[in-house]
Write a protein that holds these residues in place. Structure first.
Motif, PDB file in Angstrom:
ATOM      1  N   LYS A 119      47.614  42.412  55.743  1.00 39.24           N
ATOM      2  CA  LYS A 119      48.660  42.956  54.863  1.00 39.24           C
ATOM      3  C   LYS A 119      48.126  43.084  53.435  1.00 39.24           C
ATOM      4  N   PHE A 120      47.031  43.796  53.278  1.00 41.45           N
ATOM      5  CA  PHE A 120      46.407  43.899  51.969  1.00 41.45           C
ATOM      6  C   PHE A 120      47.269  44.722  51.011  1.00 41.45           C
ATOM      7  N   THR A 121      47.430  44.192  49.816  1.00 37.84           N
ATOM      8  CA  THR A 121      48.156  44.922  48.772  1.00 37.84           C
ATOM      9  C   THR A 121      47.340  45.073  47.487  1.00 37.84           C
ATOM     10  N   HIS A 122      46.205  44.364  47.405  1.00 40.64           N
ATOM     11  CA  HIS A 122      45.394  44.427  46.196  1.00 40.64           C
ATOM     12  C   HIS A 122      43.915  44.292  46.569  1.00 40.64           C
ATOM     13  N   LEU A 123      43.093  44.932  45.769  1.00 39.23           N
ATOM     14  CA  LEU A 123      41.650  44.917  45.990  1.00 39.23           C
ATOM     15  C   LEU A 123      41.055  43.522  46.112  1.00 39.23           C
ATOM     16  N   ASN A 124      41.495  42.604  45.254  1.00 40.83           N
ATOM     17  CA  ASN A 124      40.853  41.291  45.228  1.00 40.83           C
ATOM     18  C   ASN A 124      41.032  40.521  46.537  1.00 40.83           C
ATOM     19  N   GLU A 125      41.993  40.936  47.374  1.00 45.07           N
ATOM     20  CA  GLU A 125      42.203  40.272  48.655  1.00 45.07           C
ATOM     21  C   GLU A 125      41.074  40.564  49.648  1.00 45.07           C
ATOM     22  N   LEU A 126      40.305  41.604  49.374  1.00 47.17           N
ATOM     23  CA  LEU A 126      39.217  41.971  50.273  1.00 47.17           C
ATOM     24  C   LEU A 126      37.988  41.076  50.108  1.00 47.17           C
ATOM     25  N   ALA A 127      37.967  40.285  49.059  1.00 41.62           N
ATOM     26  CA  ALA A 127      36.781  39.486  48.739  1.00 41.62           C
ATOM     27  C   ALA A 127      36.483  38.405  49.771  1.00 41.62           C
ATOM     28  N   SER A 128      37.441  38.092  50.635  1.00 42.04           N
ATOM     29  CA  SER A 128      37.252  37.018  51.624  1.00 42.04           C
ATOM     30  C   SER A 128      36.921  37.542  53.016  1.00 42.04           C
ATOM     31  N   TYR A 129      36.695  38.853  53.133  1.00 36.86           N
ATOM     32  CA  TYR A 129      36.467  39.459  54.441  1.00 36.86           C
ATOM     33  C   TYR A 129      35.159  40.234  54.447  1.00 36.86           C
ATOM     34  N   SER A 130      34.542  40.328  55.630  1.00 37.40           N
ATOM     35  CA  SER A 130      33.333  41.144  55.733  1.00 37.40           C
ATOM     36  C   SER A 130      33.708  42.614  55.548  1.00 37.40           C
ATOM     37  N   LEU A 131      33.008  43.277  54.647  1.00 36.77           N
ATOM     38  CA  LEU A 131      33.361  44.640  54.238  1.00 36.77           C
ATOM     39  C   LEU A 131      32.111  45.504  54.169  1.00 36.77           C
ATOM     40  N   LEU A 132      32.127  46.606  54.900  1.00 33.87           N
ATOM     41  CA  LEU A 132      31.026  47.565  54.879  1.00 33.87           C
ATOM     42  C   LEU A 132      31.498  48.827  54.173  1.00 33.87           C
ATOM     43  N   SER A 133      30.823  49.170  53.093  1.00 36.29           N
ATOM     44  CA  SER A 133      31.201  50.322  52.290  1.00 36.29           C
ATOM     45  C   SER A 133      30.050  51.320  52.244  1.00 36.29           C
ATOM     46  N   TRP A 134      30.281  52.448  51.580  1.00 42.02           N
ATOM     47  CA  TRP A 134      29.262  53.484  51.462  1.00 42.02           C
ATOM     48  C   TRP A 134      28.325  53.180  50.298  1.00 42.02           C
ATOM     49  N   GLN A 135      27.095  53.663  50.430  1.00 37.98           N
ATOM     50  CA  GLN A 135      26.062  53.361  49.440  1.00 37.98           C
ATOM     51  C   GLN A 135      26.440  53.913  48.067  1.00 37.98           C
ATOM     52  N   GLY A 136      26.400  53.036  47.064  1.00 39.23           N
ATOM     53  CA  GLY A 136      26.737  53.435  45.698  1.00 39.23           C
ATOM     54  C   GLY A 136      28.182  53.206  45.323  1.00 39.23           C
ATOM     55  N   ALA A 137      29.000  52.670  46.243  1.00 39.31           N
ATOM     56  CA  ALA A 137      30.433  52.491  45.977  1.00 39.31           C
ATOM     57  C   ALA A 137      30.683  51.578  44.781  1.00 39.31           C
ATOM     58  N   LYS A 138      29.937  50.490  44.715  1.00 36.46           N
ATOM     59  CA  LYS A 138      30.150  49.520  43.635  1.00 36.46           C
ATOM     60  C   LYS A 138      29.900  50.145  42.267  1.00 36.46           C
ATOM     61  N   THR A 139      28.845  50.948  42.186  1.00 33.81           N
ATOM     62  CA  THR A 139      28.526  51.626  40.925  1.00 33.81           C
ATOM     63  C   THR A 139      29.505  52.756  40.644  1.00 33.81           C
TER      64      THR A 139
END
Length: 250
Positions: A119-139
């Motif tokens: 039941k994610f409602t905010h970005l910071n909640e994702l910090a406790s889960y394994s997450l695969l994103s696209w290259q360069g997303a953080k930047t």
């Protein structure tokens, strides 16, 4: 004498090359269907840039690179322009060039298998889960996204977005983060191949909003030509038709 002169002029007209277009090399992504499809030299972004620049006398030469290599190739001036750029990227990567107007926007979501009942409602909640994103997303996304990614020891980026979708259905990662149309395209492709079960229900969480993108040019004249062509495509309705002409999955 006049006849000879006339014949000479006619001969020159037929031997002179026709209006020569100026070739411009552009670095596109290499795994971004239906936005960019290297195997067919086609896609929404390629068509959009081609139709914006061709009236100004430019011929597109597409080169397909992972995100990181697009950065290094532009910095080394190996290409004339690069896609998927914005001011954050320019600042973070110390790039100099001429940034176009906003050309298109990805609509990014966090995808998770429904059975987990997140039941994610905010970005910071994702910090406790394994997450695969696209290259360069953080930047590229920066801000709160970068803060979350830096806090998450299970955060990874990969340039292959088909792999992202596979990793979700194989349950190797709790969450993947990518554009909705890219997700639909690769889910349909993987389903057709039949090796991975893609019938599991998926939740998507709109935590990121749209991700606006620009084209970064080495040359100001080319940038200005693109901006002019882009405005004309939007004004005459062709812009929307380009997007509508691609089947983006179910």
């Amino acid at each position: 004498m006049q006849l000879k002169l006339f014949l000479l002029i006619i001969s020159l007209l037929f031997t002179l090359p026709s209006f020569a277009q100026q070739k411009i090399t552009i670095a596109f992504g290499d795994a971004l269907a239906p936005w960019v499809m290297p195997e067919t030299n086609d896609g929404i972004i390629i068509t959009l840039i081609r139709e914006a620049l061709e009236p100004a006398g430019y011929e597109i030469e597409a080169i397909y690179y992972p995100y990181a290599r697009r950065i290094t190739s532009f910095r080394a001036k190996d290409v004339d322009a690069a896609c998927d750029m914005n001011l954050k990227t320019m600042t973070k990567e110390n790039l100099t060039g001429f940034l176009s107007d906003e050309a298109y926007a990805y609509e990014n979501f966090a995808f998770a298998l429904k059975k987990h009942n997140y039941k994610f409602t905010h970005l910071n909640e994702l910090a406790s889960y394994s997450l695969l994103s696209w290259q360069g997303a953080k930047t590229h996304l920066g801000g709160e996204y970068a803060v979350m990614a830096n806090k998450n020891p299970l955060y990874l980026e990969n340039h292959d977005q088909e792999l992202q979708v596979k990793m979700l259905y194989l349950e190797r990662f709790d969450i993947i983060q990518l554009d909705l149309q890219i997700f639909k395209h690769y889910r349909a492709k993987i389903q057709k191949e039949g090796q991975i079960n893609t019938h599991l229900l998926v939740d998507k969480f709109p935590l990121f909003g749209a991700s606006p993108n620009n084209i970064l040019f080495q040359d100001k004249k080319a940038r200005n030509a693109f901006n002019k062509g882009l405005k004309e495509l939007k004004a005459n309705g062709r812009y929307e038709k380009i997007f509508a002409s691609y089947t983006l999955g179910n």
